[in-house]
Design an enzyme around this catalytic site. Structure first.
Site, PDB file in Angstrom:
ATOM      1  N   SER A   1       8.552 -34.047 -39.319  1.00 49.24           N
ATOM      2  CA  SER A   1       9.742 -33.199 -39.205  1.00 49.24           C
ATOM      3  C   SER A   1      10.878 -33.641 -40.152  1.00 49.24           C
ATOM      4  CB  SER A   1      10.231 -33.134 -37.750  1.00 49.24           C
ATOM      5  OG  SER A   1      10.304 -34.407 -37.155  1.00 49.24           O
TER       6      SER A   1
ATOM      7  N   ASP B   1      11.492 -34.020 -29.693  1.00 47.53           N
ATOM      8  CA  ASP B   1      10.032 -34.067 -29.827  1.00 47.53           C
ATOM      9  C   ASP B   1       9.503 -35.427 -29.355  1.00 47.53           C
ATOM     10  OD1 ASP B   1       7.407 -33.591 -30.649  1.00 47.53           O
ATOM     11  OD2 ASP B   1       7.814 -34.122 -32.741  1.00 47.53           O
TER      12      ASP B   1
ATOM     13  N   ASP C   1      17.836 -45.221 -29.419  1.00 48.33           N
ATOM     14  CA  ASP C   1      17.282 -44.187 -28.544  1.00 48.33           C
ATOM     15  C   ASP C   1      17.849 -42.796 -28.906  1.00 48.33           C
ATOM     16  OD1 ASP C   1      16.087 -44.010 -25.414  1.00 48.33           O
ATOM     17  OD2 ASP C   1      17.505 -42.445 -26.016  1.00 48.33           O
ATOM     18  N   GLY C   2      16.959 -41.864 -29.162  1.00 54.53           N
ATOM     19  CA  GLY C   2      17.390 -40.538 -29.606  1.00 54.53           C
ATOM     20  C   GLY C   2      18.046 -39.708 -28.516  1.00 54.53           C
TER      21      GLY C   2
ATOM     22  N   HIS D   1      13.549 -37.693 -32.131  1.00 54.54           N
ATOM     23  CA  HIS D   1      12.311 -38.478 -32.126  1.00 54.54           C
ATOM     24  C   HIS D   1      11.610 -38.189 -33.455  1.00 54.54           C
ATOM     25  CE1 HIS D   1      13.387 -38.159 -27.908  1.00 54.54           C
ATOM     26  NE2 HIS D   1      12.561 -39.138 -27.634  1.00 54.54           N
TER      27      HIS D   1
ATOM     28  N   GLU E   1      14.618 -42.949 -34.542  1.00 56.45           N
ATOM     29  CA  GLU E   1      13.237 -43.382 -34.345  1.00 56.45           C
ATOM     30  C   GLU E   1      13.252 -44.810 -33.819  1.00 56.45           C
ATOM     31  OE1 GLU E   1      10.121 -42.153 -34.179  1.00 56.45           O
ATOM     32  OE2 GLU E   1       9.611 -44.234 -33.700  1.00 56.45           O
TER      33      GLU E   1
ATOM     34  N   HIS F   1       6.155 -27.319 -36.502  1.00 55.95           N
ATOM     35  CA  HIS F   1       6.778 -27.281 -37.827  1.00 55.95           C
ATOM     36  C   HIS F   1       6.902 -25.857 -38.364  1.00 55.95           C
ATOM     37  CE1 HIS F   1       5.407 -31.729 -38.104  1.00 55.95           C
ATOM     38  NE2 HIS F   1       6.602 -31.630 -37.560  1.00 55.95           N
TER      39      HIS F   1
HETATM   40  C1  LIG Z   1       5.871 -36.947 -31.428  1.00 55.03           C
HETATM   41  S1  LIG Z   1       6.483 -38.255 -32.373  1.00 55.03           S
HETATM   42  C2  LIG Z   1       7.634 -37.505 -33.451  1.00 55.03           C
HETATM   43  C3  LIG Z   1       7.055 -36.634 -34.513  1.00 55.03           C
HETATM   44  C4  LIG Z   1       8.061 -36.011 -35.439  1.00 55.03           C
HETATM   45  N1  LIG Z   1       9.157 -35.379 -34.729  1.00 55.03           N
HETATM   46  C5  LIG Z   1       7.402 -34.975 -36.327  1.00 55.03           C
HETATM   47  O1  LIG Z   1       7.398 -33.791 -35.964  1.00 55.03           O
HETATM   48  O2  LIG Z   1       6.927 -35.340 -37.400  1.00 55.03           O
HETATM   49  C6  LIG Z   1       7.583 -39.062 -31.251  1.00 55.03           C
HETATM   50  C7  LIG Z   1       8.273 -40.282 -31.854  1.00 55.03           C
HETATM   51  O3  LIG Z   1       9.339 -40.666 -30.983  1.00 55.03           O
HETATM   52  C8  LIG Z   1       9.461 -42.082 -31.017  1.00 55.03           C
HETATM   53  N2  LIG Z   1      10.200 -42.448 -29.812  1.00 55.03           N
HETATM   54  C9  LIG Z   1       9.733 -42.622 -28.546  1.00 55.03           C
HETATM   55  N3  LIG Z   1      10.767 -42.761 -27.677  1.00 55.03           N
HETATM   56  C10 LIG Z   1      11.915 -42.659 -28.424  1.00 55.03           C
HETATM   57  C11 LIG Z   1      13.289 -42.657 -28.097  1.00 55.03           C
HETATM   58  N4  LIG Z   1      13.703 -42.816 -26.832  1.00 55.03           N
HETATM   59  N5  LIG Z   1      14.189 -42.490 -29.090  1.00 55.03           N
HETATM   60  C12 LIG Z   1      13.780 -42.326 -30.374  1.00 55.03           C
HETATM   61  N6  LIG Z   1      12.485 -42.316 -30.749  1.00 55.03           N
HETATM   62  C13 LIG Z   1      11.557 -42.454 -29.780  1.00 55.03           C
HETATM   63  C14 LIG Z   1       8.033 -42.567 -31.104  1.00 55.03           C
HETATM   64  O4  LIG Z   1       7.979 -43.873 -31.646  1.00 55.03           O
HETATM   65  C15 LIG Z   1       7.393 -41.509 -32.015  1.00 55.03           C
HETATM   66  O5  LIG Z   1       7.435 -41.919 -33.350  1.00 55.03           O
END
Ligand SMILES: C[S@@+](CC[C@H](N)C(=O)[O-])C[C@H]1O[C@@H](n2cnc3c(N)ncnc32)[C@H](O)[C@@H]1O
Length: 280
Positions: free
Chosen positions: A100, A164, A143-144, A42, A118, A19
């Protein structure tokens, strides 16, 4: 099935690094009025209670944001990062940590666009109720990695992408590379931020080198190692941020930040940092 919940890790040393870099990049883009788009592939839940059972279970934030909270000697970029966390805690007590998407909400201007992905149903629901109505923001439960394709290039041709993933299995490492290869081809001038964990896995060790090969116009790599893996080699020793097309100011800013973070967040004598870049 998605087992990972960022609520257990919010505000830890990895979030501090991630961050801080995100804040610097957004500050840089904000210097020009022209609109930009931030895509967070993500996104997580958007914000987290540090007093709830998830964050309290392992207390990871106590080795992260809590170590910076009361300091009066923060280098300027870290002071700016902590100031954003303070805006998220208006009563002055460290009780919440911004994810984020919340940093984006705090720093984006009215003309900018935010695209959040998400997949976890609970975290998506929290995120959508928090930012779904925000002007300029769109929140997706898809899916991101796949969704990024539809978001670049933005019509302003100014954009930043935060990737992320949770790296729960091995697949995320390969998907980061494949997605970036495809995306950079279509939007070469975008700024791409990739977070990765420093864990005892070949894929994690190889990721920075594989990312370098995708960034002919330049990259920056910042990493802090704060603790030793356990005897089985498990545990998050540290983490890195790999930035494709970094702002030219970022290296000098982090040169002041990383030694400080290593000193303050380091949990053993071998704590160290790495800062390297190649300009195009
Ligand atoms: C490390 S965390 C994200 C933290 C966030 N970026 C932050 O900095 O506050 C990863 C997130 O990605 C989500 N996730 C996992 N695979 C994903 C995908 N293919 N597409 C979107 N989200 C996904 C998980 O549920 C989780 O909430």
């Amino acid at each position: 099935m998605l087992a990972y919940r960022h609520a257990f890790h919010a505000g830890n040393h990895a979030d501090v690094l991630k961050h801080t870099v995100l804040t610097r990049v957004l500050r840089y883009l904000n210097q020009k009025d022209k609109t930009y788009r931030l895509v967070d592939t993500h996104a997580g839940a958007g914000g987290y209670s540090l007093e709830g059972q998830h964050a309290q279970k392992k207390g990871e934030f106590e080795h992260g944001i809590a170590c910076l909270w009361g300091r009066h000697d923060l280098p300027e970029p870290l002071a700016d990062y902590v100031a954003q966390v303070r805006r998220f805690n208006p009563d002055g007590r460290l009780a919440q940590y911004p994810g984020s998407p919340a940093f984006a909400q705090l720093l984006l201007r009215p003309q900018d666009q935010l695209r959040l992905f998400e997949l976890h149903p609970t975290d998506h629901r929290i995120l959508a109720s928090y930012l779904g109505e925000l002007k300029g923001a769109e929140v997706y439960d898809t899916d991101g990695f796949d969704g990024l394709k539809g978001q670049v290039p933005p019509s302003s041709r100014r954009g930043v992408v935060l990737i992320d993933p949770s790296y729960e299995g091995h697949a995320d490492y390969g998907r980061v590379i494949a997605t970036l290869r495809d995306t950079i081809e279509r939007f070469a001038e975008g700024v791409y931020l990739v977070w990765y964990p420093q864990v005892s896995k070949l894929e994690a060790a190889q990721l920075p080198k594989r990312l370098e090969a995708l960034a002919p116009k330049g990259w920056l790599h910042a990493r802090i190692t704060v603790q030793q893996p356990d005897r089985q080699g498990f545990g998050l020793a540290g983490s890195g941020m790999f930035v494709v097309n970094p702002p030219y100011t970022l290296h000098d800013e982090l040169a002041g930040v990383l030694p400080y973070l290593t000193e303050v967040l380091g949990q053993y004598d071998g704590a160290n940092y790495l800062l390297e870049q190649r300009t195009g």
